[in-house]
Design a protein around this motif. Structure first.
Motif, PDB file in Angstrom:
ATOM      1  N   VAL A 317     -11.625  -9.579 -38.820  1.00  0.00           N
ATOM      2  CA  VAL A 317     -10.343  -9.048 -39.302  1.00  0.00           C
ATOM      3  C   VAL A 317     -10.571  -8.599 -40.742  1.00  0.00           C
ATOM      4  N   ALA A 318     -10.432  -7.294 -40.977  1.00  0.00           N
ATOM      5  CA  ALA A 318     -10.770  -6.759 -42.301  1.00  0.00           C
ATOM      6  C   ALA A 318      -9.709  -7.131 -43.340  1.00  0.00           C
ATOM      7  N   GLN A 319      -8.465  -7.215 -42.881  1.00  0.00           N
ATOM      8  CA  GLN A 319      -7.376  -7.471 -43.826  1.00  0.00           C
ATOM      9  C   GLN A 319      -7.423  -8.921 -44.335  1.00  0.00           C
ATOM     10  N   ARG A 320      -7.036  -9.110 -45.578  1.00  0.00           N
ATOM     11  CA  ARG A 320      -6.963 -10.454 -46.149  1.00  0.00           C
ATOM     12  C   ARG A 320      -5.587 -10.657 -46.769  1.00  0.00           C
ATOM     13  N   TRP A 321      -5.127 -11.910 -46.763  1.00  0.00           N
ATOM     14  CA  TRP A 321      -3.863 -12.256 -47.403  1.00  0.00           C
ATOM     15  C   TRP A 321      -4.167 -13.307 -48.466  1.00  0.00           C
ATOM     16  N   SER A 322      -3.271 -13.468 -49.419  1.00  0.00           N
ATOM     17  CA  SER A 322      -3.537 -14.421 -50.499  1.00  0.00           C
ATOM     18  C   SER A 322      -3.597 -15.830 -49.907  1.00  0.00           C
ATOM     19  N   PRO A 323      -4.396 -16.714 -50.526  1.00  0.00           N
ATOM     20  CA  PRO A 323      -4.477 -18.090 -50.028  1.00  0.00           C
ATOM     21  C   PRO A 323      -3.099 -18.754 -49.925  1.00  0.00           C
ATOM     22  N   LEU A 324      -2.212 -18.460 -50.874  1.00  0.00           N
ATOM     23  CA  LEU A 324      -0.880 -19.085 -50.836  1.00  0.00           C
ATOM     24  C   LEU A 324      -0.082 -18.645 -49.615  1.00  0.00           C
ATOM     25  N   ASP A 325      -0.061 -17.320 -49.379  1.00  0.00           N
ATOM     26  CA  ASP A 325       0.666 -16.797 -48.219  1.00  0.00           C
ATOM     27  C   ASP A 325       0.058 -17.311 -46.913  1.00  0.00           C
ATOM     28  N   THR A 326      -1.266 -17.336 -46.892  1.00  0.00           N
ATOM     29  CA  THR A 326      -1.942 -17.768 -45.652  1.00  0.00           C
ATOM     30  C   THR A 326      -1.651 -19.242 -45.387  1.00  0.00           C
ATOM     31  N   MET A 327      -1.669 -20.031 -46.475  1.00  0.00           N
ATOM     32  CA  MET A 327      -1.408 -21.452 -46.315  1.00  0.00           C
ATOM     33  C   MET A 327       0.028 -21.698 -45.839  1.00  0.00           C
ATOM     34  N   GLU A 328       0.937 -20.925 -46.376  1.00  0.00           N
ATOM     35  CA  GLU A 328       2.338 -21.065 -45.947  1.00  0.00           C
ATOM     36  C   GLU A 328       2.459 -20.761 -44.444  1.00  0.00           C
ATOM     37  N   ALA A 329       1.757 -19.706 -44.018  1.00  0.00           N
ATOM     38  CA  ALA A 329       1.795 -19.359 -42.582  1.00  0.00           C
ATOM     39  C   ALA A 329       1.142 -20.462 -41.752  1.00  0.00           C
ATOM     40  N   MET A 330       0.061 -21.051 -42.271  1.00  0.00           N
ATOM     41  CA  MET A 330      -0.609 -22.128 -41.525  1.00  0.00           C
ATOM     42  C   MET A 330       0.290 -23.363 -41.426  1.00  0.00           C
ATOM     43  N   LEU A 331       1.113 -23.574 -42.446  1.00  0.00           N
ATOM     44  CA  LEU A 331       1.997 -24.751 -42.455  1.00  0.00           C
ATOM     45  C   LEU A 331       3.158 -24.608 -41.471  1.00  0.00           C
ATOM     46  N   SER A 332       3.382 -23.386 -40.965  1.00  0.00           N
ATOM     47  CA  SER A 332       4.454 -23.241 -39.977  1.00  0.00           C
ATOM     48  C   SER A 332       3.921 -23.448 -38.554  1.00  0.00           C
ATOM     49  N   ASP A 333       2.631 -23.827 -38.442  1.00  0.00           N
ATOM     50  CA  ASP A 333       2.024 -24.082 -37.138  1.00  0.00           C
ATOM     51  C   ASP A 333       2.655 -25.319 -36.492  1.00  0.00           C
ATOM     52  N   LYS A 334       2.795 -25.261 -35.148  1.00  0.00           N
ATOM     53  CA  LYS A 334       3.391 -26.391 -34.408  1.00  0.00           C
ATOM     54  C   LYS A 334       2.608 -27.692 -34.597  1.00  0.00           C
ATOM     55  N   LYS A 335       1.309 -27.573 -34.900  1.00  0.00           N
ATOM     56  CA  LYS A 335       0.464 -28.769 -34.960  1.00  0.00           C
ATOM     57  C   LYS A 335       0.550 -29.493 -36.303  1.00  0.00           C
ATOM     58  N   VAL A 336       1.259 -28.906 -37.261  1.00  0.00           N
ATOM     59  CA  VAL A 336       1.396 -29.549 -38.576  1.00  0.00           C
ATOM     60  C   VAL A 336       2.133 -30.882 -38.417  1.00  0.00           C
ATOM     61  N   ARG A 337       1.612 -31.950 -39.087  1.00  0.00           N
ATOM     62  CA  ARG A 337       2.301 -33.254 -39.081  1.00  0.00           C
ATOM     63  C   ARG A 337       2.427 -33.727 -40.516  1.00  0.00           C
ATOM     64  N   ASN A 338       3.593 -34.238 -40.856  1.00  0.00           N
ATOM     65  CA  ASN A 338       3.847 -34.759 -42.209  1.00  0.00           C
ATOM     66  C   ASN A 338       3.477 -33.746 -43.291  1.00  0.00           C
ATOM     67  N   GLY A 339       3.722 -32.477 -43.027  1.00  0.00           N
ATOM     68  CA  GLY A 339       3.450 -31.450 -44.019  1.00  0.00           C
ATOM     69  C   GLY A 339       1.967 -31.183 -44.245  1.00  0.00           C
ATOM     70  N   LYS A 340       1.111 -31.724 -43.398  1.00  0.00           N
ATOM     71  CA  LYS A 340      -0.345 -31.527 -43.571  1.00  0.00           C
ATOM     72  C   LYS A 340      -0.894 -30.596 -42.492  1.00  0.00           C
ATOM     73  N   ILE A 341      -1.763 -29.698 -42.929  1.00  0.00           N
ATOM     74  CA  ILE A 341      -2.419 -28.810 -41.968  1.00  0.00           C
ATOM     75  C   ILE A 341      -3.436 -29.623 -41.167  1.00  0.00           C
ATOM     76  N   ARG A 342      -3.355 -29.486 -39.837  1.00  0.00           N
ATOM     77  CA  ARG A 342      -4.323 -30.165 -38.972  1.00  0.00           C
ATOM     78  C   ARG A 342      -5.141 -29.095 -38.270  1.00  0.00           C
ATOM     79  N   MET A 343      -6.445 -29.263 -38.310  1.00  0.00           N
ATOM     80  CA  MET A 343      -7.310 -28.250 -37.678  1.00  0.00           C
ATOM     81  C   MET A 343      -8.273 -28.912 -36.714  1.00  0.00           C
ATOM     82  N   VAL A 344      -8.568 -28.203 -35.634  1.00  0.00           N
ATOM     83  CA  VAL A 344      -9.657 -28.630 -34.756  1.00  0.00           C
ATOM     84  C   VAL A 344     -10.946 -28.205 -35.430  1.00  0.00           C
ATOM     85  N   LEU A 345     -11.845 -29.169 -35.629  1.00  0.00           N
ATOM     86  CA  LEU A 345     -13.119 -28.873 -36.285  1.00  0.00           C
ATOM     87  C   LEU A 345     -14.260 -29.327 -35.382  1.00  0.00           C
TER      88      LEU A 345
END
Ligand code: GLY
Length: 374
Positions: A317-345
């Motif tokens: 994906v060539a387009q990039r968004w600012s870390p703040l905007d991207t983080m805000e979008a990641m925080l709206s994920d259904k998997k977020v718990r207690n305001g923390k980003i959870r990722m499969v690693l």
């Protein structure tokens, strides 16, 4: 990697998948419609079959599918819905339910989804709610749906507040995937499916990943035999995951690998602008790098994932968004718990974990992602 017994009938393979809460056959290969139709008619014994298809798929495959059921003396009720995610609304679901009731469809009849993941989500939702549940089967026509959505019984429509927010689990009685449908699939949609297939290979481990590496050229050439094997491997892997967690409370979360950033990219770009799988592939590249820091993945594991995505010619994906905007979008994920980003690693190929990450760690990786263009 034969988890299930595959039975071969000419160019079609049948596998009986056990997803824990249900067992049903998938018919995969070159032109499996006769076998599929014979099976669903013999098992469900419907007088009527409702075929729900999006406009494009109805145009391409509707007549052929309808003819097979009419030949079996089953009445067909074809219902068409808008293409893509636009069909997953209360309005469309309501119109379908009214049309199905008007056609006097009974509890012993059958609803079939003909199309990709959006149609099977919608048709599954309608089948789950009509008369408190009628039998349902899926004819999958996109690679993305074949390797992911058509197994596991997730059914949903979207709400204003987000995607898939009203839904249910409704397992099909059978699934069909015709490799002929993939021949004319637009490149972007094909690559989108390949990204989910690569995700499955990484989750499954070294053997499936190596198989993809060896067969990448034939996969890109849409070789029927090899694609049949690819689709079956993905279905079998998913069935095992679903069997261990049918209602998505734990192990099924692994299927979200690459989806935390992937969903954020889809949201930031505007839904429908970047194909789901392309966004997920970007999310896999990102998650692999976070995995080195958090889960002890080796650089070699990251390179191997990047390389397979490149071999599958999945664009970054060539387009990039600012870390703040991207983080805000990641925080709206259904998997977020207690305001923390959870990722499969990934600890290594085939070994995953879910990590709850400090904002500072995510932010630092997003900064690198923004700057590097990876
Ligand atoms: N598509 C992810 C799941 O079925 O759980």
């Amino acid at each position: 990697m034969a988890y299930f017994t595959r039975k071969r009938f000419g160019a079609v393979t049948r596998v009986d998948l056990d997803v824990g809460v249900a067992e049903y056959p998938v018919f995969v290969g070159d032109n499996p419609i006769s076998m599929f139709a014979t099976y669903v008619v013999s098992v469900a014994k419907p007088k009527k079959v409702v075929v729900i298809a999006d406009e494009t798929t109805a145009e391409l495959f509707g007549i052929r599918i309808e003819t097979v059921f009419i030949t079996k003396e089953v009445q067909v009720i074809p219902l068409t819905v808008p293409d893509g995610e636009a069909c997953k609304t209360w309005e469309v679901a309501g119109e379908l339910l009214e049309a199905i009731a008007d056609a006097k469809v009974g509890r012993d009849d059958l609803i079939i989804a003909l199309g990709g993941g959006a149609v099977s989500d919608l048709a599954g939702f309608v089948a789950h709610t009509y008369m408190r549940g009628v039998k349902y089967a899926i004819i999958s026509t996109t690679l993305l749906s074949m390797v992911d959505a058509c197994v596991g019984g997730k059914a949903a429509i979207d709400l204003a507040a987000g995607k898939n927010l009203a839904g249910a689990f409704h397992q099909p009685i059978a699934v069909m995937a015709d490799m002929r449908a993939l021949v004319g699939l637009p490149d972007c949609e094909f690559k989108s499916g390949l990204a989910e297939a690569a995700k499955t290979a990484f989750l499954d481990g070294d053997e499936f990943t190596a198989w993809c590496e060896v067969n990448a050229e034939k996969i890109l050439a849409r070789d029927c035999e090899v694609l049949t094997d690819l689709v079956l491997r993905c279905m079998e892997f998913k069935a095992i995951v679903v069997a261990s967690d049918p209602e998505d409370h734990g192990a099924r979360e692994c299927l979200n690998y690459g989806h935390t950033l992937g969903h954020a990219i889809e949201r930031l770009a505007g839904y429908g602008q970047i194909a789901h799988g392309i966004a997920v592939a970007e999310g896999i590249r990102f998650a692999a790098r976070v995995s080195v820091q958090i889960s002890g993945a080796s650089i070699e594991t990251v390179r191997r994932q990047d390389k397979l995505l490149d071999m599958f010619e999945i664009p970054v994906v060539a387009q990039r968004w600012s870390p703040l905007d991207t983080m805000e979008a990641m925080l709206s994920d259904k998997k977020v718990r207690n305001g923390k980003i959870r990722m499969v690693l990934m600890k290594a190929l085939g070994a995953w974990e879910v990590a709850e990450l400090d904002d500072s760690i995510v932010f630092e990786h997003l900064r690198l992602w923004e700057a590097s263009g990876m």
